[in-house]
Design a protein around this motif. Structure first.
Motif, PDB file in Angstrom:
ATOM      1  N   VAL A 155       0.844  -1.207   0.000  1.00 63.35           N
ATOM      2  CA  VAL A 155       0.000   0.000   0.000  1.00 63.35           C
ATOM      3  C   VAL A 155       0.878   1.255   0.000  1.00 63.35           C
ATOM      4  O   VAL A 155       0.607   2.217  -0.720  1.00 63.35           O
ATOM      5  N   VAL A 156       1.945   1.201   0.807  1.00 67.20           N
ATOM      6  CA  VAL A 156       2.863   2.338   0.829  1.00 67.20           C
ATOM      7  C   VAL A 156       3.510   2.519  -0.540  1.00 67.20           C
ATOM      8  O   VAL A 156       3.685   3.643  -1.023  1.00 67.20           O
ATOM      9  N   GLU A 157       3.859   1.367  -1.185  1.00 63.93           N
ATOM     10  CA  GLU A 157       4.450   1.446  -2.528  1.00 63.93           C
ATOM     11  C   GLU A 157       3.449   2.047  -3.516  1.00 63.93           C
ATOM     12  O   GLU A 157       3.807   2.872  -4.362  1.00 63.93           O
ATOM     13  N   MET A 158       2.156   1.618  -3.405  1.00 70.44           N
ATOM     14  CA  MET A 158       1.131   2.149  -4.298  1.00 70.44           C
ATOM     15  C   MET A 158       0.982   3.664  -4.081  1.00 70.44           C
ATOM     16  O   MET A 158       0.911   4.442  -5.043  1.00 70.44           O
ATOM     17  N   ALA A 159       0.954   4.109  -2.806  1.00 74.57           N
ATOM     18  CA  ALA A 159       0.854   5.537  -2.522  1.00 74.57           C
ATOM     19  C   ALA A 159       2.074   6.277  -3.035  1.00 74.57           C
ATOM     20  O   ALA A 159       1.977   7.410  -3.531  1.00 74.57           O
ATOM     21  N   SER A 160       3.238   5.600  -2.928  1.00 75.54           N
ATOM     22  CA  SER A 160       4.465   6.217  -3.443  1.00 75.54           C
ATOM     23  C   SER A 160       4.394   6.398  -4.955  1.00 75.54           C
ATOM     24  O   SER A 160       4.806   7.436  -5.487  1.00 75.54           O
TER      25      SER A 160
END
Length: 922
Positions: A317-322
């Motif tokens: 999820v953090v990667e997607m937000a990134s």
């Protein structure tokens, strides 16, 4: 070489022990269970055996028991090395079964080898007691079974737990796969990015439809208010979007990822626990979105299950937000790039426009460099060439100072030089010289141009040619101090000269006199002969007065026919009297103008410094008041100022103010003076005469307020009011059965109005009055002022059907023969002739002549001001048609007219005049 037998069912354990033992110089043989170990040992006995306990086919306990019961093997040291059976009971059973050593996996290599060598050394040296079983076989079997049962139970629990872990792991893998799909589609959306809003909608929709989330939404921060606004959302809980905001608010306020796998247990969400429960949401993650280092919003995902997010999902999820932030950052960079390109394009366009504007500018523009040797010109525009006469090639490289020629010491040069030294803006008006040597006034403005480092490198100079402005200012200066018509001093110069004279008189204890000169009845000249003749006469009068004064005196024209003479350095008042007499005599000399001899007179008011005032305004005001007093004495005289004259001036002001109020407050009224037909003895008309009720309802004399109305222009609105009031009264009389023609006087200003006929037409229509019951009276002088215009306007009025009468006939410069050019129905003989005819044969002859000529021209005649029966008899005998005067009736209020008519019989209807045929001179 020492031979070691290693028994373990796991190949990796065998590999590690083999490598360790071989590394220490031991020969290693291996077996995967107890049966293989016994077989191998019986074929080739080892020097030491190292065995695991938990193994298939034959476990380590069974191997140990069989090993110690075999006479050929019982002397070989047996070390138990286990990772499963690690409890004290397990160790006790192994030792009771004859194990020589018990070690728990994993052991440090040095510790393991040290223990192994210790056992070997004791065995080889005979110091190691042979490990013999201490339990009988039944007991050993019992204890072995108990250990196996306990281990099987533990293994069962571990297996169940492992199954659960595998199930959870499978669920996590499924979730991760779904999230990977969301991440993949998000990346695809980023690659094919059309706009931020579409990207956000795609992410939210994909997270719910593909990723299995209950709800997903993206909120952006409103920078002005600091609140978070949803821009995209999806999921079954969309209706709860406005209430379920706390997770994203926490993420944004703390500037970090918010994660909760049990939302109901988070005390910070207490306010929305009910909404979360109703929406069925138990886990949530909110990750800030950034553009560069700036947080701009957050991506929030909700799940129905608790414990939904593990470390792997958090990372995804953090990667997607990134990735989203990366896309937003690229979008922002692209926006800035496009903005920069637009600004660059605008700058280039502006530069082109500026260049075009500079080239097309009407002002001269030059650019100079800043060098130690001066400011050489680098560029000039076409306007510079036009203004200066120098071509561009002739000035490039030269310092602009050359435009000053030899005229270097000028007032504005210091300002320009200071601006050049300080590299600042500067402005000055300079005298410059063109290539042909002619002067032009240059309003020069300069400003520095700086480079990227802020250092001034050039100056831009703007040349504004204000030569014409300077000429106009000089002309204004002349006009300010000189009267255009006569060349005499103007008001401004008069004020200045009077101040100088007063200062000189103060110093030398002398007098200063101010003579206010006004030509008597000069308006008559303009009205009858025109303004051109009037201007000529004013110039003649100015020259005559100038011939009377001394060189140190000042003569000024205030305007119109008003002059002021300042007599300075007077020793006594007799000097002012003598000068006033000389001026009056000069004015009284006949003047040839307009093809005739014209006699004029003047009135002079005199005020003296310091007795009548100590400043210009006071002296002028008091001299003006004295002049009005002189006029009241029939003119042709001078008068010194006295204190009570200001009272009269105040009276005139009061009259003007009161008259304005009276017009708006219905304090004006009309009285009507009847006109008597001398043949029939009947009243055939009435002249409307204006009356004004002033303070305390007292009538103000027309002789007092009419001149004020004419001077102030109030005569125009008052005249229109009189016209409407008289027509309305005539209509009321008509409704009462009384048919009277009402006469209304028109002022000169009304007669000049090109819309007069329309005004009269509207008035007749408004009051439904027949046109033949309205007679308009005009003065002889008003008609003669502009004969052509008057003829046109009178013609328009005549077409309406109204009657036209010439009032005060005989006082002007016209003749009956001349007046026949106009559509006139009636003339009124001025009362001055009527009053004088009894005692003056010439006046009587004039009256008879006027009546006789009027009869031949078929014009009706009216004798004004008849006050005696002798006068009545004379005019009746002379053939006059109508009589008007106090002998028959004074002016009466409208309500008194019917009673008068009843006394003299009802009036007859006045026949409407027919068109006159062509006439020839008698």
């Amino acid at each position: 070489m020492t031979r070691a037998l290693v028994v373990d069912d796991l190949e990796e354990n065998l590999y590690m022990l083999r490598a360790l033992l071989q590394g220490h110089g031991l020969e290693v043989i291996t077996a995967h269970n107890g049966a293989e170990a016994l077989s191998a040992a019986r074929q080739q006995a080892p020097d030491i055996v190292i065995s695991d306990l938990l193994m298939p086919v034959m476990d380590g306990y069974t191997l140990l028991r069989d090993w110690k019961s075999d006479p050929s093997l019982t002397h070989i040291p047996f070390i138990v090395y286990t990772a499963t059976y690690t409890e004290p009971k397990d160790e006790r059973l192994a030792l009771d079964l004859g194990a020589d050593a018990f070690m728990v996996k994993p052991a440090e290599p040095d510790v393991f080898m040290e223990r192994l060598h210790e056992v070997l050394a004791k065995a080889q040296g005979g110091a190691l007691p042979l490990g013999t079983p201490v339990l009988d076989e039944a007991t050993a079997l019992k204890h072995h079974s108990e250990v196996l049962v306990r281990k099987l139970a533990q293994r069962s629990e571990q297996l169940a737990q492992r199954v659960q872990e595998l199930a959870a792991s499978e669920q996590n893998v499924r979730r991760l796969n779904l999230l990977y799909r969301v991440l993949s589609e998000t990346n695809q959306a980023i690659v094919h990015l059309v706009g931020e809003d579409e990207l956000f909608r795609t992410i939210c929709r994909t997270a719910v439809e593909r990723g299995g989330f209950a709800m997903a939404w993206v909120g952006l921060i409103e920078q002005a208010q600091g609140r978070i606004t949803p821009v995209a959302w999806s999921g079954s809980a969309e209706d709860w979007l406005d209430t379920i905001r706390t997770p994203v608010e926490l993420a944004v306020s703390e500037n970090r990822v918010y994660l909760s796998n049990d939302l109901a247990s988070d005390a910070r969400l207490q306010a929305i626990h009910g909404s979360l429960h109703q929406a069925g949401l138990n886990s949530a993650i909110s990750v800030p979105l950034r553009i560069g280092d700036k947080m701009v919003g957050a991506l929030t995902l909700f799940a129905v299950e608790k414990d939904y997010f593990d470390e792997a999902m958090l990372e995804l999820v953090v990667e997607m937000a990134s990735n989203i932030s990366f896309a937003l950052d690229n979008v922002e960079k692209e926006r800035k790039r496009r903005l920069a390109e637009e600004r660059l394009q605008q700058s280039e366009d502006a530069n082109r426009l500026t260049s075009s504007a500079v080239e097309a500018s009407a002002n001269g523009i030059m650019i100079t460099a800043i060098t130690p040797d001066g400011n050489p010109i680098h560029y000039v525009n076409p306007a510079f060439e036009h203004i200066t006469g120098y071509s561009r090639s002739e000035v490039i490289g030269r310092d602009p100072r050359f435009l000053r020629g030899s005229d270097l010491e000028q007032f504005g040069t210091s300002d320009i030089n200071a601006a050049l030294r300080n590299t600042s803006e500067g402005k000055a008006v300079l005298r410059n010289y063109r290539k042909d040597g002619s002067l032009f006034w240059n309003e020069l403005s300069i400003a520095p141009v700086v480079d990227a480092s802020g250092r001034a490198t050039h100056f831009v100079g703007i040349i504004n040619d204000i030569t014409e402005q300077k000429r106009y200012e000089a002309q204004l200066e002349r006009q300010n101090n000189q009267d255009d018509l006569t060349g005499l001093a103007s008001r401004n110069l008069l004020r200045d000269r009077t101040g100088q004279a007063i200062a000189h008189a103060l110093h030398h204890k002398h007098f200063v006199a101010l003579l206010f000169i006004d030509l008597d009845d000069f308006k008559r000249i303009n009205d009858s002969l025109g303004h051109g003749v009037g201007d000529t006469i004013l110039c003649v009068i100015a020259e005559r007065i100038k011939g009377c004064i001394r060189e140190r005196d000042t003569l000024a024209r205030l305007g119109g026919d008003e002059f002021v003479l300042v007599l300075s350095d007077m020793a006594g008042l007799q000097d002012a009297s003598l000068m006033a007499s000389q001026v009056l005599q000069a004015i009284a000399q006949p003047i040839s103008a307009g093809g005739r001899e014209i006699d004029l007179s003047g009135s002079i008011g005199i005020s003296v410094f310091p007795a009548d005032g100590e400043d210009y305004d006071t002296l002028l005001r008091n001299a003006d008041a004295a002049m009005y007093k002189a006029k009241q004495t029939s003119g042709k005289a001078f008068c010194f100022y006295t204190g009570d004259m200001n009272v009269e001036a105040m009276r005139r002001l009061e009259l003007e103010s009161g008259l304005r109020q009276a017009l708006g407050q219905n304090k004006l009224t009309l009285h009507y003076q009847p006109l008597l037909d001398l043949r029939s003895g009947q009243v055939v008309g009435a002249e409307a005469l204006l009356r004004w009720r002033g303070q305390d309802d007292v009538l103000v004399s027309p002789a007092e307020f009419i001149p004020v109305a004419e001077q102030t222009g109030l005569i125009v609105p008052i005249g229109e009011w009189v016209l409407h009031t008289a027509c309305a009264q005539a209509q009321r009389w008509l409704q009462e059965g009384i048919e009277l023609c009402v006469s209304v006087n028109l002022s000169t200003r009304q007669l000049r109005d090109r819309n007069l006929a329309d005004t009269v037409r509207r008035c007749l229509a408004e009051h439904r009055l027949p046109a033949h019951l309205l007679k308009l009276e005009i003065t002889e002088s008003a008609v003669m002022e502009d004969a052509e215009a008057a003829a046109s306007i009178l013609g328009e009025l005549k077409q309406l059907g109204v009657l036209i009468s010439v009032d005060d006939f005989g006082t002007g410069y016209s003749s009956l023969a001349y007046l026949r050019r106009f559509p006139i129905d009636q003339i009124k003989i001025d009362r001055s002739f009527i009053v004088d005819m009894a005692d003056n044969a010439d006046a009587a002859a004039m009256v008879e002549s006027i009546i006789g000529l009027a009869r031949k021209l078929r014009l009706q005649t009216v004798a004004e001001g008849v006050e005696t029966e002798v006068q009545q008899a004379f005019i009746k005998r002379a053939g006059c048609d109508l009589l008007q005067g106090f002998l028959f009736s004074r002016p009466l209020p409208p309500e008194s007219i019917p009673a008068l008519l009843r006394k003299v019989m009802a009036p007859t209807v006045i026949p409407v005049p027919t068109e006159r045929t062509e006439r020839t001179e008698p």
